[in-house]
Design a protein around this motif. Structure first.
Motif, mmCIF file in Angstrom:
data_model
loop_
_atom_site.group_PDB
_atom_site.id
_atom_site.type_symbol
_atom_site.label_atom_id
_atom_site.label_comp_id
_atom_site.label_asym_id
_atom_site.label_seq_id
_atom_site.Cartn_x
_atom_site.Cartn_y
_atom_site.Cartn_z
ATOM 1 N N ALA A 1 24.314 -28.313 82.352
ATOM 2 C CA ALA A 1 23.648 -28.234 81.047
ATOM 3 C C ALA A 1 23.150 -29.607 80.631
ATOM 4 C CB ALA A 1 24.620 -27.710 79.988
ATOM 5 N N VAL A 2 21.936 -29.628 80.103
ATOM 6 C CA VAL A 2 21.430 -30.830 79.448
ATOM 7 C C VAL A 2 21.364 -30.514 77.963
ATOM 8 C CG1 VAL A 2 19.499 -32.421 79.210
ATOM 9 C CG2 VAL A 2 20.095 -31.522 81.465
ATOM 10 N N VAL A 3 22.011 -31.357 77.168
ATOM 11 C CA VAL A 3 22.001 -31.189 75.709
ATOM 12 C C VAL A 3 21.040 -32.219 75.148
ATOM 13 C CG1 VAL A 3 23.389 -31.289 73.605
ATOM 14 C CG2 VAL A 3 24.390 -30.356 75.708
ATOM 15 N N TRP B 1 31.689 -27.189 83.026
ATOM 16 C CA TRP B 1 30.291 -27.465 83.367
ATOM 17 C C TRP B 1 30.053 -28.981 83.424
ATOM 18 C CZ3 TRP B 1 26.041 -23.945 80.807
ATOM 19 C CH2 TRP B 1 26.368 -22.594 81.031
ATOM 20 N N SER B 2 29.111 -29.392 84.276
ATOM 21 C CA SER B 2 28.667 -30.788 84.211
ATOM 22 C C SER B 2 27.633 -30.863 83.086
ATOM 23 C CB SER B 2 28.069 -31.226 85.549
ATOM 24 O OG SER B 2 26.970 -30.411 85.883
ATOM 25 N N VAL B 3 27.815 -31.847 82.198
ATOM 26 C CA VAL B 3 26.999 -31.892 80.974
ATOM 27 C C VAL B 3 26.467 -33.306 80.754
ATOM 28 C CG1 VAL B 3 26.993 -31.532 78.471
ATOM 29 C CG2 VAL B 3 28.486 -30.141 79.907
ATOM 30 N N LEU B 4 25.178 -33.395 80.445
ATOM 31 C CA LEU B 4 24.594 -34.671 80.038
ATOM 32 C C LEU B 4 23.969 -34.493 78.662
ATOM 33 C CD1 LEU B 4 23.566 -37.603 80.585
ATOM 34 C CD2 LEU B 4 21.499 -36.566 81.537
ATOM 35 N N VAL B 5 24.304 -35.389 77.725
ATOM 36 C CA VAL B 5 23.680 -35.373 76.397
ATOM 37 C C VAL B 5 22.665 -36.507 76.345
ATOM 38 C CG1 VAL B 5 24.084 -35.487 73.906
ATOM 39 C CG2 VAL B 5 25.879 -34.575 75.395
ATOM 40 N N LEU B 6 21.450 -36.191 75.919
ATOM 41 C CA LEU B 6 20.401 -37.210 75.788
ATOM 42 C C LEU B 6 20.071 -37.396 74.320
ATOM 43 C CD1 LEU B 6 18.068 -35.965 78.659
ATOM 44 C CD2 LEU B 6 19.620 -37.940 78.705
ATOM 45 N N GLN C 1 13.979 -25.185 82.895
ATOM 46 C CA GLN C 1 14.481 -25.679 84.193
ATOM 47 C C GLN C 1 14.974 -27.107 84.114
ATOM 48 O OE1 GLN C 1 14.142 -24.056 87.188
ATOM 49 N NE2 GLN C 1 12.685 -22.408 86.822
ATOM 50 N N ALA C 2 14.365 -27.879 83.196
ATOM 51 C CA ALA C 2 14.618 -29.323 83.210
ATOM 52 C C ALA C 2 14.093 -29.921 81.911
ATOM 53 C CB ALA C 2 13.891 -29.952 84.393
ATOM 54 N N VAL C 3 14.395 -31.204 81.698
ATOM 55 C CA VAL C 3 13.783 -31.911 80.574
ATOM 56 C C VAL C 3 13.100 -33.164 81.125
ATOM 57 C CG1 VAL C 3 15.602 -31.106 79.006
ATOM 58 C CG2 VAL C 3 15.786 -33.384 80.010
ATOM 59 N N ARG C 4 12.066 -33.606 80.393
ATOM 60 C CA ARG C 4 11.425 -34.865 80.773
ATOM 61 C C ARG C 4 11.592 -35.842 79.623
ATOM 62 N NH1 ARG C 4 5.925 -33.623 81.799
ATOM 63 N NH2 ARG C 4 5.383 -34.397 79.745
ATOM 64 N N THR C 5 12.105 -37.023 79.927
ATOM 65 C CA THR C 5 12.334 -38.013 78.872
ATOM 66 C C THR C 5 11.046 -38.787 78.610
ATOM 67 O OG1 THR C 5 12.947 -39.797 80.355
ATOM 68 C CG2 THR C 5 14.716 -38.281 79.713
ATOM 69 N N ALA C 6 11.052 -39.578 77.541
ATOM 70 C CA ALA C 6 9.852 -40.342 77.183
ATOM 71 C C ALA C 6 9.500 -41.337 78.278
ATOM 72 C CB ALA C 6 10.080 -41.057 75.857
ATOM 73 N N SER C 7 10.491 -41.766 79.064
ATOM 74 C CA SER C 7 10.186 -42.718 80.143
ATOM 75 C C SER C 7 9.699 -42.005 81.396
ATOM 76 C CB SER C 7 11.435 -43.553 80.458
ATOM 77 O OG SER C 7 12.426 -42.710 81.018
ATOM 78 N N GLY C 8 9.614 -40.669 81.343
ATOM 79 C CA GLY C 8 9.055 -39.923 82.476
ATOM 80 C C GLY C 8 10.107 -39.376 83.429
ATOM 81 N N GLU C 9 11.375 -39.662 83.173
ATOM 82 C CA GLU C 9 12.430 -39.153 84.068
ATOM 83 C C GLU C 9 12.590 -37.649 83.865
ATOM 84 O OE1 GLU C 9 17.171 -39.919 85.012
ATOM 85 O OE2 GLU C 9 16.227 -40.935 83.321
ATOM 86 N N VAL C 10 12.712 -36.926 84.967
ATOM 87 C CA VAL C 10 12.932 -35.475 84.884
ATOM 88 C C VAL C 10 14.374 -35.177 85.293
ATOM 89 C CG1 VAL C 10 12.260 -33.233 85.834
ATOM 90 C CG2 VAL C 10 10.507 -34.929 85.289
ATOM 91 N N ARG D 1 21.948 -24.437 84.431
ATOM 92 C CA ARG D 1 22.305 -23.228 83.694
ATOM 93 C C ARG D 1 21.753 -23.189 82.279
ATOM 94 N NH1 ARG D 1 28.705 -23.227 85.245
ATOM 95 N NH2 ARG D 1 28.621 -21.301 86.430
ATOM 96 N N ALA D 2 21.608 -24.347 81.631
ATOM 97 C CA ALA D 2 21.169 -24.290 80.232
ATOM 98 C C ALA D 2 20.587 -25.609 79.759
ATOM 99 C CB ALA D 2 22.367 -23.936 79.331
ATOM 100 N N VAL D 3 19.589 -25.495 78.881
ATOM 101 C CA VAL D 3 19.170 -26.621 78.054
ATOM 102 C C VAL D 3 19.578 -26.257 76.628
ATOM 103 C CG1 VAL D 3 17.230 -27.937 77.128
ATOM 104 C CG2 VAL D 3 17.225 -27.252 79.530
ATOM 105 N N VAL D 4 20.380 -27.109 76.033
ATOM 106 C CA VAL D 4 20.893 -26.842 74.685
ATOM 107 C C VAL D 4 20.223 -27.843 73.748
ATOM 108 C CG1 VAL D 4 22.965 -26.830 73.258
ATOM 109 C CG2 VAL D 4 23.074 -25.983 75.603
ATOM 110 N N ALA D 5 19.491 -27.319 72.759
ATOM 111 C CA ALA D 5 18.649 -28.198 71.947
ATOM 112 C C ALA D 5 19.210 -28.359 70.540
ATOM 113 C CB ALA D 5 17.232 -27.633 71.885
ATOM 114 N N ASP D 6 19.675 -29.573 70.249
ATOM 115 C CA ASP D 6 20.096 -29.906 68.878
ATOM 116 C C ASP D 6 18.880 -30.526 68.173
ATOM 117 O OD1 ASP D 6 21.395 -30.591 66.587
ATOM 118 O OD2 ASP D 6 22.640 -32.166 67.471
#
Ligand SMILES: Cc1cc2nc3c(=O)[nH]c(=O)nc-3n(C[C@H](O)[C@H](O)[C@H](O)COP(=O)(O)OP(=O)(O)OC[C@H]3O[C@@H](n4cnc5c(N)ncnc54)[C@H](O)[C@@H]3O)c2cc1C
Length: 548
Positions: free
Chosen positions: A9-11, A30-35, A268-277, A282-287
């Motif tokens: 999951a990417v939060v 789950w493996s989780v990364l918060v951006l 499927q994924a997120v793209r950051t402002a610096s262009g990293e994908v 399993r999930a993108v969780v949007a706060d």
């Protein structure tokens, strides 16, 4: 598609809701990364020493009655990760323009004595509301903080009420808070404790639904207080971050997400402002606030036109002017008992609250601002040197006036005049002051669009299954694998973790074999709601989309 890094999951967004969701997903293995876009986590739960070394002020939220009561936050055992609640001697004072004050204490009998001084018999009537809460409160909280529909707690509530009282409770839930006050009390004290807390939302005292919100907030105040985290609101965030890391989750600040990548109607994924994908298995969780999430990060091309049509009807809550003062001594209130309260409501009686909300609705500057004020050192002695006080306050402005420098200046003056009138000598005690304009709030937290503090109006037409748009009242979105976790989702604004908890539960529900059937049901319902042509009657600008 292959990704350099990929998580279950990417939060997106490290507001408390994002952090709650991340914690629950990490707990499930789950493996989780918060951006997080900003350099520090916490969103609208952050504090600073900008008033001076040794002085702590909360930049946004400060008091957490719903946080203390929320089964979601309580379930995280944040005290084991450094969170300590601190309480003022009294919970809340509503100071009337004539100088009288109704004071709510954690002991309901003390509150009853205070409101009884306004009209004999009101004390007993207050205790009657408390008894109603004691009979129903935990079922109400369970129902409120569950994904919709809250079947089990709903049935529990019905069982406790019985058939006769269920209908009466339904009527109670519809009442405007002005009407509840008239039915239940004879004096202004209890009426204003209810109405002032109802105005923590953007409902007017005449609006259906405002009574139950006032009842919820006051009764939670009776049983849990209006606590503040010891050391500042940032301590709540720090506890969430510490807990997340100990559960194996990761967090990266200073990393705005500019796009959620959707393929085959799946996030499927997120793209950051610096262009990293960064991939999300399993999930993108949007706060993230609803218009920005759907129109900017997801993109209209990935959404059904019927849903976009509904989004045009989305309504923001009003704009906000936030003020912070460092005082060299406690507030010199003319009404001494106000000095004991952590939270103080002032500037309006019942008609004043109506005038204030009408001005907000009709786009006029409220000539007499209603102020929510925190005496932070009274609530938590660690906030400033002994014998001093940190004041935290906010008042609302119509969104149409939020950028008008002259209006903002006049409103600051009106607020300080109000404080000087009730506490002569206030201005002489000010050693430092920080003003946060609506634009400043928005710059510091992208979700506070135009100075809105609650992720969208709390009026009844945008609550439950209408939040943030007509749908299921659940965190699932028209894009598979994308969950809305911010205050834009049910149960809405406030620091209680409800939307974050629901988003995590939904993401977990949809993964794995057992969830497949229920998941199919939710997807079918969403498809039905958003199928068919756009029936739009509003011009695209009607809902003030992302620019806020
Ligand atoms: C002045 C003020 C006073 C308040 N007082 C109280 C109070 O006393 N008690 C109470 O319970 N509630 C209060 N509230 C309301 C409460 O703070 C909010 O409802 C709550 O913080 C919402 O939490 P959230 O996690 O949904 O969003 P937020 O706290 O707003 O967090 C969202 C996060 O997402 C980040 N973000 C946004 N866009 C991106 C992006 N593209 N990429 C990465 N990150 C992004 C933001 O930087 C932010 O950190 C107050 C709010 C304000 C503003």
């Amino acid at each position: 598609m292959t990704y350099r890094s990929r998580y279950d999951a990417v939060v997106v967004g490290a507001g408390h809701n994002g952090l709650v969701a991340a914690n629950l997903l990490a707990d499930a293995g789950w493996s989780v990364l918060v951006l997080e876009a900003e350099d520090t986590p916490g969103g609208a739960a952050r504090s600073t020493d900008a008033l001076g070394p040794g002085w702590v002020t909360d930049l946004f939220s400060a008091f957490y009655p719903l946080g203390a009561a929320s089964p979601v936050l309580r379930g995280l055992d944040l005290h084991e990760h450094g969170l300590t609640w601190s309480h003022a001697p009294a919970v809340l004072a509503h100071l009337l323009p004539d100088g009288r004050a109704a004071v709510m204490s954690r002991d309901p009998h003390e509150t009853a004595a205070s409101v009884d001084a306004f009209a004999a018999g009101d004390g007993e009537a207050w205790l009657d509301l408390v008894r109603r809460w004691d009979r129903l409160g935990d079922a109400v909280l369970d129902a409120l903080f569950q994904p919709f529909p809250p079947i089990r707690p709903g049935l529990d509530l019905l069982r406790r009420l019985g058939p006769g009282d269920a209908a009466r409770f339904a009527r109670f839930a519809m009442l405007p808070v002005r009407r509840l006050g008239e039915e239940q009390f004879r004096g202004d004290g209890a009426r204003l404790l209810l109405a002032g807390t109802a105005l923590h939302s953007d409902m007017s005292p005449e609006e259906p639904g405002s009574a139950v919100f006032g009842w919820l907030m006051t009764m939670v105040g009776q049983r849990f207080g209006f606590p503040a985290p010891r050391g500042g609101s940032g301590m709540l965030t720090a506890a969430l971050v510490r807990r997340l890391r100990s559960a194996g989750g990761e967090i990266r600040c200073g990393t705005p997400v500019e796009r959620i990548l959707v393929r085959g109607n799946r996030a499927q994924a997120v793209r950051t402002a610096s262009g990293e994908v960064i991939g999300a298995r399993r999930a993108v969780v949007a706060d993230i606030d609803a218009p920005t999430l759907f129109l900017t990060l997801v993109g209209a091309q990935n959404l059904p036109s019927r849903f976009l049509d509904d989004l045009r009807r989305f309504q923001w809550d009003p704009s906000t002017l936030k003020l912070n003062w460092a005082l060299s001594a406690p507030m010199p209130w003319k009404t001494a008992e106000v000095g004991r309260a952590g939270t103080v409501h002032l500037g309006a009686d019942m008609d004043g609250l109506s005038d204030y909300t009408t001005a907000l609705t009709t786009g006029r500057r409220p000539a007499k601002p209603f102020l929510l004020l925190g005496q932070m050192t009274t609530a938590d002695p660690t906030r400033s040197p002994h014998g001093t006080e940190v004041l935290w306050a906010y008042t609302h402005l119509p969104r149409s006036l939020r950028g008008d420098a002259d209006i903002l200046r006049r409103q600051v003056e009106a607020v300080e005049d109000l404080l000087e009138r009730h506490a002569p000598g206030f201005r002489d005690l000010v050693v430092n002051r920080i003003l946060e304009t609506p634009a400043g709030l928005n710059d510091a937290d992208g979700n506070l669009v135009g100075g809105a503090i609650n992720g969208g109006t709390a009026k009844i037409f945008q609550e439950l299954i209408f939040r943030p748009v007509t749908g299921l009242g659940r965190p699932e979105t028209p894009v598979r694998g994308l969950y809305l976790a911010s205050a834009a989702a049910h149960p809405g604004g406030g620091v209680h973790g409800g939307p974050g908890g629901n988003a995590a539960k939904a993401a977990l529900l949809h993964s794995g074999v057992r969830g497949a059937l229920r998941s199919a049901g939710v997807r079918l319902a969403l498809r039905t709601i958003y199928s068919g042509p756009d029936r739009g009657v509003l011009p695209p600008a009607a809902a003030e989309l992302p620019s806020g």
